[in-house]
Design a protein around this motif. Structure first.
Motif, mmCIF file in Angstrom:
data_model
loop_
_atom_site.group_PDB
_atom_site.id
_atom_site.type_symbol
_atom_site.label_atom_id
_atom_site.label_comp_id
_atom_site.label_asym_id
_atom_site.label_seq_id
_atom_site.Cartn_x
_atom_site.Cartn_y
_atom_site.Cartn_z
ATOM 1 N N ASP A 171 0.835 -1.207 0.000
ATOM 2 C CA ASP A 171 0.000 0.000 0.000
ATOM 3 C C ASP A 171 0.867 1.254 0.000
ATOM 4 O O ASP A 171 0.588 2.220 -0.720
ATOM 5 N N GLU A 175 1.104 4.068 -2.953
ATOM 6 C CA GLU A 175 0.822 5.480 -2.642
ATOM 7 C C GLU A 175 1.949 6.384 -3.126
ATOM 8 O O GLU A 175 1.710 7.401 -3.791
ATOM 9 N N GLN A 178 2.701 6.648 -7.280
ATOM 10 C CA GLN A 178 1.673 7.076 -8.222
ATOM 11 C C GLN A 178 2.300 7.936 -9.314
ATOM 12 O O GLN A 178 3.109 8.823 -9.034
#
Length: 242
Positions: A171, A175, A178
């Motif tokens: 995760d 994040e 991106q």
């Protein structure tokens, strides 16, 4: 960070005249994660190292090109299977080593923030020898994220982590990365099913593209489409190469 490009890989590689993998051709879309999945020894890491211009003993015939026509080498952050931490430096200095080698200011505050995000806020002054294998891998991940480059090459970046920490770090990477062009090499069908915008299974005969879920990555681990892709990946990996 400069704008991330598409990357085109097309060609074959040999060492001492022996093929290292079948001729391959694939595109890595800008701003997306391409997951390269396959058995050990099939050549996944060689592909990654060729893109990073690190495999100088390998003869490559083909093209590795960015869509903007610019060189790749100074725009890549590469995380190898081994953590490659410098044993005489503490964690902050290891995470900021890239800036120091380039002679640019090292943002210690940002390094400390990233180390906190990977769960190592209480270990900043430690040397790598004082850490577990999973902790060292998290330091290497923080160092890669610290580089803030548009092209990211990850070779089994979560392999030493327990299931919960692996999901947390996936995760975090999604994040922070991106908008980057990411190539992830993995042995883990669950990881590829969760993270891949494009998933390619590599075998001795070439690449098999897989249909990915419509949900954006990182996908919930219990999402039915994600679980279905995971199952198809296991099945494809177990099929004999012809």
């Amino acid at each position: 960070m400069s704008k991330a490009p598409d990357i085109r890989f097309s060609g074959r590689a040999t060492a001492e005249g022996k093929p290292l993998f079948a001729p391959l051709s694939f595109d890595m879309a800008a701003g997306e994660w391409t997951c390269l999945l396959g058995a050990s020894g099939v050549g996944k890491t060689t592909v990654l190292r060729l893109i990073a211009e690190l495999d100088h003993h390998v003869r490559f015939e083909g093209h590795i090109e960015a869509s903007d026509g610019k060189p790749l080498s100074d725009r890549i952050a590469f995380m190898a299977q081994s953590d490659m931490l410098l044993p005489w430096l503490d964690l902050v200095d290891n995470v900021t080593i890239g800036a120091k080698l380039r002679g640019t200011p090292a943002a210690a505050d940002r390094a400390q923030e990233l180390l906190a995000r990977v769960g190592l806020a209480d270990h900043l002054s430690k040397k790598p020898a004082a850490l577990s294998g999973g902790q060292r891998q998290r330091v290497a991940l923080a160092r890669t994220l610290m580089e803030d480059h548009p092209i990211i090459l990850l070779d089994e970046p979560f392999s030493a982590l327990d299931a919960k920490t692996r999901a947390d770090m996936q995760d975090l990477a999604a994040e922070h990365l991106q908008g980057r062009t990411v190539l992830l090499v993995t042995h883990d069908p669950a990881e590829a099913a969760r993270l891949g915008d494009q998933v390619l299974v590599m075998s001795a005969t070439g690449l098999t593209p897989m249909r990915v879920p419509t949900a954006p990555a990182p996908r919930p681990v219990d999402d039915p489409q994600t679980l279905a892709l995971q199952g198809r990946l296991y099945q494809t990996l177990r099929e004999p190469s012809t």
